[in-house]
Design a protein around this motif. Structure first.
Motif, PDB file in Angstrom:
ATOM      1  N   GLU A 387       0.847  -1.200   0.000  1.00  0.00           N
ATOM      2  CA  GLU A 387       0.000   0.000   0.000  1.00  0.00           C
ATOM      3  C   GLU A 387       0.881   1.250   0.000  1.00  0.00           C
ATOM      4  OE1 GLU A 387      -3.454   0.300   0.310  1.00  0.00           O
ATOM      5  OE2 GLU A 387      -4.151  -1.650   0.984  1.00  0.00           O
ATOM      6  N   ARG A 390       2.484   1.765  -3.474  1.00  0.00           N
ATOM      7  CA  ARG A 390       1.492   2.180  -4.476  1.00  0.00           C
ATOM      8  C   ARG A 390       0.795   3.480  -4.093  1.00  0.00           C
ATOM      9  NH1 ARG A 390      -0.693  -3.875  -5.499  1.00  0.00           N
ATOM     10  NH2 ARG A 390       1.127  -4.557  -6.616  1.00  0.00           N
ATOM     11  N   GLU A 391       1.230   4.063  -2.999  1.00  0.00           N
ATOM     12  CA  GLU A 391       0.723   5.359  -2.525  1.00  0.00           C
ATOM     13  C   GLU A 391      -0.782   5.339  -2.264  1.00  0.00           C
ATOM     14  OE1 GLU A 391       2.225   7.771  -5.658  1.00  0.00           O
ATOM     15  OE2 GLU A 391       4.058   8.228  -4.585  1.00  0.00           O
ATOM     16  N   THR A 392      -1.258   4.218  -1.766  1.00  0.00           N
ATOM     17  CA  THR A 392      -2.682   4.126  -1.439  1.00  0.00           C
ATOM     18  C   THR A 392      -2.909   4.144   0.077  1.00  0.00           C
ATOM     19  OG1 THR A 392      -2.454   1.736  -1.636  1.00  0.00           O
ATOM     20  CG2 THR A 392      -3.397   2.867  -3.511  1.00  0.00           C
ATOM     21  N   ASP A 394      -2.042   6.411   2.474  1.00  0.00           N
ATOM     22  CA  ASP A 394      -2.507   7.660   3.098  1.00  0.00           C
ATOM     23  C   ASP A 394      -4.017   7.821   2.964  1.00  0.00           C
ATOM     24  OD1 ASP A 394      -0.103   8.361   4.066  1.00  0.00           O
ATOM     25  OD2 ASP A 394       0.324   9.935   2.607  1.00  0.00           O
ATOM     26  N   ALA A 395      -4.518   7.464   1.776  1.00  0.00           N
ATOM     27  CA  ALA A 395      -5.977   7.569   1.570  1.00  0.00           C
ATOM     28  C   ALA A 395      -6.709   6.639   2.531  1.00  0.00           C
ATOM     29  CB  ALA A 395      -6.317   7.215   0.128  1.00  0.00           C
ATOM     30  N   LEU A 396      -6.162   5.461   2.711  1.00  0.00           N
ATOM     31  CA  LEU A 396      -6.790   4.479   3.593  1.00  0.00           C
ATOM     32  C   LEU A 396      -6.703   4.916   5.056  1.00  0.00           C
ATOM     33  CD1 LEU A 396      -8.163   1.756   3.203  1.00  0.00           C
ATOM     34  CD2 LEU A 396      -5.963   0.650   3.565  1.00  0.00           C
ATOM     35  N   LEU A 397      -5.564   5.504   5.403  1.00  0.00           N
ATOM     36  CA  LEU A 397      -5.366   5.911   6.794  1.00  0.00           C
ATOM     37  C   LEU A 397      -6.180   7.142   7.167  1.00  0.00           C
ATOM     38  CD1 LEU A 397      -1.529   5.370   7.317  1.00  0.00           C
ATOM     39  CD2 LEU A 397      -3.405   3.945   8.095  1.00  0.00           C
ATOM     40  N   SER A 398      -6.607   7.900   6.180  1.00  0.00           N
ATOM     41  CA  SER A 398      -7.401   9.085   6.523  1.00  0.00           C
ATOM     42  C   SER A 398      -8.887   8.743   6.640  1.00  0.00           C
ATOM     43  CB  SER A 398      -7.182  10.199   5.495  1.00  0.00           C
ATOM     44  OG  SER A 398      -7.551   9.757   4.225  1.00  0.00           O
ATOM     45  N   THR A 399      -9.223   7.451   6.517  1.00  0.00           N
ATOM     46  CA  THR A 399     -10.631   7.041   6.696  1.00  0.00           C
ATOM     47  C   THR A 399     -10.903   6.737   8.175  1.00  0.00           C
ATOM     48  OG1 THR A 399     -10.184   4.689   6.401  1.00  0.00           O
ATOM     49  CG2 THR A 399     -10.635   5.959   4.411  1.00  0.00           C
ATOM     50  N   GLU A 618       2.279   4.234  11.347  1.00  0.00           N
ATOM     51  CA  GLU A 618       2.740   5.621  11.559  1.00  0.00           C
ATOM     52  C   GLU A 618       1.553   6.580  11.694  1.00  0.00           C
ATOM     53  OE1 GLU A 618       6.478   6.534   9.135  1.00  0.00           O
ATOM     54  OE2 GLU A 618       5.571   4.878   8.072  1.00  0.00           O
TER      55      GLU A 618
ATOM     56  N   ARG B  73       2.441  11.278  13.326  1.00  0.00           N
ATOM     57  CA  ARG B  73       2.379  10.788  14.718  1.00  0.00           C
ATOM     58  C   ARG B  73       2.974  11.756  15.714  1.00  0.00           C
ATOM     59  NH1 ARG B  73       4.562   5.482  16.631  1.00  0.00           N
ATOM     60  NH2 ARG B  73       3.154   5.753  18.358  1.00  0.00           N
ATOM     61  N   GLY B 105      -2.188   6.847  -5.034  1.00  0.00           N
ATOM     62  CA  GLY B 105      -2.402   5.766  -5.975  1.00  0.00           C
ATOM     63  C   GLY B 105      -3.843   5.315  -5.876  1.00  0.00           C
ATOM     64  N   PHE B 119     -14.377   2.713  -0.096  1.00  0.00           N
ATOM     65  CA  PHE B 119     -14.105   3.821   0.828  1.00  0.00           C
ATOM     66  C   PHE B 119     -15.337   4.209   1.645  1.00  0.00           C
ATOM     67  CE2 PHE B 119     -10.136   4.261  -1.447  1.00  0.00           C
ATOM     68  CZ  PHE B 119      -9.284   4.521  -0.391  1.00  0.00           C
ATOM     69  N   TYR B 123     -15.179   4.499   5.499  1.00  0.00           N
ATOM     70  CA  TYR B 123     -15.656   5.665   6.256  1.00  0.00           C
ATOM     71  C   TYR B 123     -16.864   5.317   7.126  1.00  0.00           C
ATOM     72  CZ  TYR B 123     -12.676   9.151   3.954  1.00  0.00           C
ATOM     73  OH  TYR B 123     -11.612   9.894   3.539  1.00  0.00           O
ATOM     74  N   ARG B 166     -14.169  10.403  -3.423  1.00  0.00           N
ATOM     75  CA  ARG B 166     -13.894   9.527  -2.279  1.00  0.00           C
ATOM     76  C   ARG B 166     -13.984  10.276  -0.948  1.00  0.00           C
ATOM     77  NH1 ARG B 166      -9.084   9.398   0.150  1.00  0.00           N
ATOM     78  NH2 ARG B 166      -7.795  10.043  -1.610  1.00  0.00           N
TER      79      ARG B 166
END
Lengths: 641, 329
Positions: A387, A390-392, A394-399, A618, B73, B105, B119, B123, B166
């Motif tokens: 993840e 592939r730079e995905t 951060d998007a996942l962690l901001s959910t 992180e 963090r 990505g 997503f 969410y 998203r």
């Protein structure tokens, strides 16, 4: 007048070595490798000397009996070095070309005046240097052992010569994989699969392939060892002379040259291949073939594509439904790839083997464990780092997903893979069960107990396997989760798991030294033939051993099988103290303790991973603060227009 | 502080215009080892505002965004989103905030619809509401016709819109957009700008960083300029322009140039500096002391025969260049 250079300029080798020297990883691998090898060497040396010393004289005083000990210790140490080459060389070489592809720097190499063969050879040289450096570290120990006497000079020279060619051989395999695959991770897995396959064919199946290790073993056994008929070529070699040694390694040299030439030709052809999964591409092609066949024949699709949307576990859903190693249809194919050969081997062993000798089955079991371990470790180690790359992430962690939910769902998504990889393992266990069970005795109480015990073995083997796969997956996630690159996470997880697995098997297989001869393995019937220690002491030692072994629970299950079937083979019993029903109870107790410990270990690793999830991802998670709204900062802002 | 907008929530107590603060940062420090990426930034962004975050590469914009997005963090200072402490209440912050990172990505194995469903589940949008929510955001971002397309095959502009879709799934109050127009072609950039305007109309607080300053000028109600981890200017565009126009540069061409005339021009009140160039004079003027019209009159009075009088236009690029010294890291 200009003097021609004796050593050609090697810019790529220079750059590679400079880069390697600048990486912290190089020193870590080198240090860990050296520590593991030297520790193994010292343990072997200590084992050999204690065996000699047990003959009589007091410890601490120089023992004349130690003279000549080299003949015992030297071959064992060289075998460890061969093993080290097989374990480390693929890791060193798999990224040599693949990493250039990942960084998009291979193209810039092509526009220089370096020829493809030069690139391949310089890459080979750059990866050989670290391995040879590690081997060089052990040479003082070899020299010391040599000084103890009992080792012919020719054996020393042949060891050095063969270790060198062993390194080149496995480096060439790694380089070939690196040229073929677009990612280091894929090259890493392929290198180890090929290396494992070669080792399986030669070392375990005793096929007469003249690899340097087999030449060494042939020279060591001097034509007396097992499989002599099958390895006539190897035993016909007189490796005590230089010419004989060179003659023996000619096939290896030819194989290496062939692989390097193949690497050279692949260098251009595979330079700009896409990063998409090769497995996925193969599966899609197979899909196309099946689709066409279905269109023509109006066939029935056994596993149709199921359109599903995520419910409450989106991460697990994606791992399960959308990944190559998650889709049911594709996993069935993976299952077939492993299950058919395993079933074939099982049937062969059942037909041509005998129940009292299940060593071949044990080899298949441990080969499957090696493959399963690697697949589970690679998959789990890259769950987060893939993840990241592939730079995905951060998007996942901001959910709204919490760290724990994310990691748990990632592992849950791997369950199908574990199930698929566990099936061939279960086939082996089932075969072992069927080989040992005597259904004819069901009408007697003893027969029923025997069947029940064997059924219990099968269930326990399943539980132990499931537990071990979970332990490896959580541990790999913990080890590789924080890494920024997939290569690093895979290397970290697999190398540490391999070190644990191999070193515990090497260091903790020490009860052999307590007996008259060597302990023969997991079959174990011969173990009761030992005379030095009481059965209970031996059991205590085995429990200790299995607590620290990665495969301790699986090993304990195998030992339980031995004990459970012992009643069926009482004719093998020599001492009347052994083989009683109380032994089965004791083995059962051992198994319960070991299984419980390993289950506890898995739960601990899982708890630790989840506990460390903020460090891995992180990101801070819930529960860090008070949870109260900061009223001070919602103050109304006055407009002063 | 005047923003010229209606309050997002009813005014209380006084008759003045009031609005809640959507984002509040106090003395923020972000360090990576010994390197300080952000050095004591403090700012308040009222609700409903479009705040432009400008700065050269490595100035500390993305680090500030990461703090607000709860992805950093360790940092010093305080950061609040809608009154929620980023450090202590990260989970609650994620519920009210949508973040589009600078590099992102997409999952190549999903279609746009599956991507949004993924997503929406992440969410924790209730299952029963998901379909309608996704339909709404697809319509808003004009992505309905691409719903069944694999994400991997979308153009960069489409991927950006999908990323925006998203972060709208959970109807956040604050949107953090790090370089949303980066790498887009002109058409995609215009479409993105229109989309952001629509979101602004919906009352979302948008914090946006970009290098395309002219776009920010058209979109942002306030900007903050960051360099070397410090906020070097902050305020409405007019405020910043006014502050920078203190030393306006005026190019003039004089037909009867001489050393004596040059001396007389230097003596005009408000003229800070006169630089003689090949074909012109460049005058630095304290505009708060002397207006352009007064300078023009003074020049004529001093006996100059002007063939060109060209005050340098003030725009975002100029402001940026004036405020930053190009000391990128």
């Amino acid at each position: 007048m200009r003097i021609p250079r004796l050593i050609p300029e090697l810019p790529l080798l220079w750059r590679e070595l400079t880069e390697l020297s600048a990486r912290k990883r190089t020193y870590v691998i080198r240090s860990v490798g050296a520590i593991v090898i030297l520790s193994a060497v010292l343990v072997l040396l200590e084992g050999a000397s204690s065996r000699v010393q047990a003959g009589g004289m007091s410890a601490g005083v120089f023992n004349v009996q130690l003279m000549g000990i080299g003949s015992v210790a030297f071959p064992q140490i060289v075998n460890v070095l061969f093993l080290a080459v097989e374990l480390l060389m693929p890791a060193f070489t798999c990224g040599a070309i693949a990493m250039e592809k990942e960084r998009n720097t291979l193209g810039t190499l092509f526009v220089t005046r370096l020829s493809p063969l030069t690139i391949v050879l310089e890459k080979l040289g750059s990866r050989l240097v670290p391995m040879l450096t590690i081997l060089l570290l052990t040479f003082p120990v070899l020299a010391f052992v040599y000084s103890l006497g009992g080792v012919e000079s020719s054996r020393l020279y042949s060891a050095v010569w063969l270790l060198f060619w062993e390194s080149v051989l496995y480096a060439s395999i790694g380089l070939l994989c690196s040229a073929w695959y677009s990612t280091t991770v894929a090259a890493f897995v392929a290198s180890y699969v090929l290396t494992g396959f070669l080792v399986f064919l030669t070392f375990l199946m005793q096929l007469p392939l003249p690899t340097p290790q087999m030449i060494w073993r042939a020279g060591e056994l001097g034509g007396i060892g097992p499989g002599r008929g099958r390895t006539a070529f190897l035993y016909s070699i007189d490796s005590s002379t230089l010419s004989g040694l060179v003659y023996a390694t000619v096939p290896v040299m030819v194989a290496i040259a062939g692989m390097l030439l193949l690497t050279r030709s692949l260098l251009f052809r595979r330079a700009f291949v896409g990063h998409s999964s090769m497995l996925l591409r193969i599966f899609r092609r197979v899909d196309g073939v099946f689709q066409r066949l279905n269109d023509r024949a109006g066939g029935v699709m056994i596993i149709p594509d199921r359109v599903s949307l995520p419910g409450l576990d989106p991460v697990a859903w994606r791992e399960r439904e959308k990944k190559t190693l998650g889709k049911a249809r594709y996993l069935v194919r993976v299952l077939m790839v492993f299950e058919f050969p395993v079933m074939f081997l099982c049937i062969m062993f059942v037909m041509y083997g005998n129940a009292s000798n299940s060593t071949d089955m044990q080899r298949v079991l441990y080969l499957m464990w090696a493959i399963t371990g690697m697949m589970v470790a690679v998959k789990a180690a890259t769950l987060i780092s893939s993840e990241r790359t592939r730079e995905t992430l951060d998007a996942l962690l901001s959910t709204s997903l919490t760290n724990r939910e994310l990691l748990q769902q990632k592992i849950v998504g791997m369950r199908r893979l574990m199930l698929v990889m566990g099936t061939p393992l279960m086939s082996v266990h089932l075969t072992l069960f069927l080989m040992h069970v005597n259904f004819g005795g069901w009408d007697t109480a003893a027969g029923l107990v025997s069947i029940g015990l064997l059924l219990l073995y099968f269930v326990i083997a399943m539980v132990a396997s499931w537990n071990l796969m979970h332990l490896m997956s959580w541990l790999s996630l913990l080890l590789g989760g924080r890494s920024r690159s997939q290569t690093k996470s895979v290397l970290l997880a697999t190398i540490l798991l391999a070190i644990w697995g191999v070193s515990s098997a090497l260091f903790l297989q020490t009860e052999g030294g307590r007996y008259r001869g060597g302990y023969s393995g997991y079959g174990g019937y011969g173990a009761y033939d030992r005379e030095y220690e009481a059965y209970e002491t031996v059991q205590f030692w085995r429990v200790q051993k299995r607590l620290f072994r990665l495969d301790g629970a699986v090993d304990a299950a195998q030992q339980f099988l031995s004990a459970a079937t012992y009643g069926n083979y009482r004719q093998f019993s020599i001492g009347s103290d052994y083989g009683t029903d109380s032994n089965i109870l004791l083995e059962g107790l051992v198994l319960a303790v070991v299984l419980g410990w390993h289950w506890g270990l898995y739960r601990f690793v899982r708890w630790l991973t989840l506990r460390m999830s903020p460090w891995i991802l992180e990101r801070n998670d819930v529960g860090v603060g008070t949870g109260e709204l900061q009223r001070d900062h919602t103050v109304l802002m006055e407009g002063t227009s | 502080m005047s923003t010229g907008r209606e309050p997002a929530e009813p005014a209380q107590e006084t008759g003045q215009r009031t609005r809640r603060i959507a984002i509040s940062i106090r003395n923020l420090w972000v360090s990576y080892g010994k390197f300080d990426a952000v050095k004591g930034i403090s700012l308040d962004i009222p609700q409903g505002e479009v705040f432009g975050f400008i700065g050269p590469n490595g100035a500390g914009k993305s680090s500030t965004f990461r703090v607000l997005a709860t992805l950093q963090r360790k940092f010093r200072g305080q950061a609040y989103v809608c009154g929620l402490d980023v450090l202590r209440q990260p989970q609650q912050v994620r519920d009210v905030m949508g973040f589009v990172p600078d590099f992102f990505g997409v999952y190549e194995d999903l279609t746009s619809l599956e991507y949004l469903h993924f997503f929406a589940a992440a969410y924790k949008v209730p299952t029963a509401k998901r379909k309608s929510v996704i339909d709404d955001v697809l319509t808003l971002t004009d992505m309905s016709h691409k719903a069944e397309s694999p994400v991997d095959g979308l153009s960069r502009g489409m991927k950006q819109r999908l990323a925006l879709a998203r972060v709208l799934l959970h109807d956040p109050q604050v949107l953090l957009l790090d370089e949303p127009s980066s790498g887009l072609d002109p058409r995609a950039r215009i479409e993105m700008r229109e989309l952001l305007k629509a979101l602004k109309e919906m009352g979302k607080t948008i914090v946006i960083s970009s290098h395309i300053l002219s776009e920010l000028g058209q979109l942002c109600t306030r900007i903050g300029i960051v360099e070397l981890g410090q906020l070097v200017a902050e305020g409405s565009l007019q405020e910043i322009y006014r502050r920078l126009q203190v030393m306006r540069l005026i190019h003039i061409r004089v037909e009867n140039a001489s050393a004596e005339l040059e001396q007389r021009v230097r003596a005009i009140p408000g003229v800070a500096k006169l630089e003689t160039q090949v074909d012109r004079w460049a005058i630095s003027l304290h505009e708060d002391q002397t207006s352009l019209a007064e300078l023009h009159a003074g020049l004529v009075e001093a006996g100059t025969r002007l063939t060109m009088f060209q005050p340098e236009a003030m725009d975002m690029e100029t402001a940026f260049m004036k405020l930053t010294e190009g000391r990128t890291i």
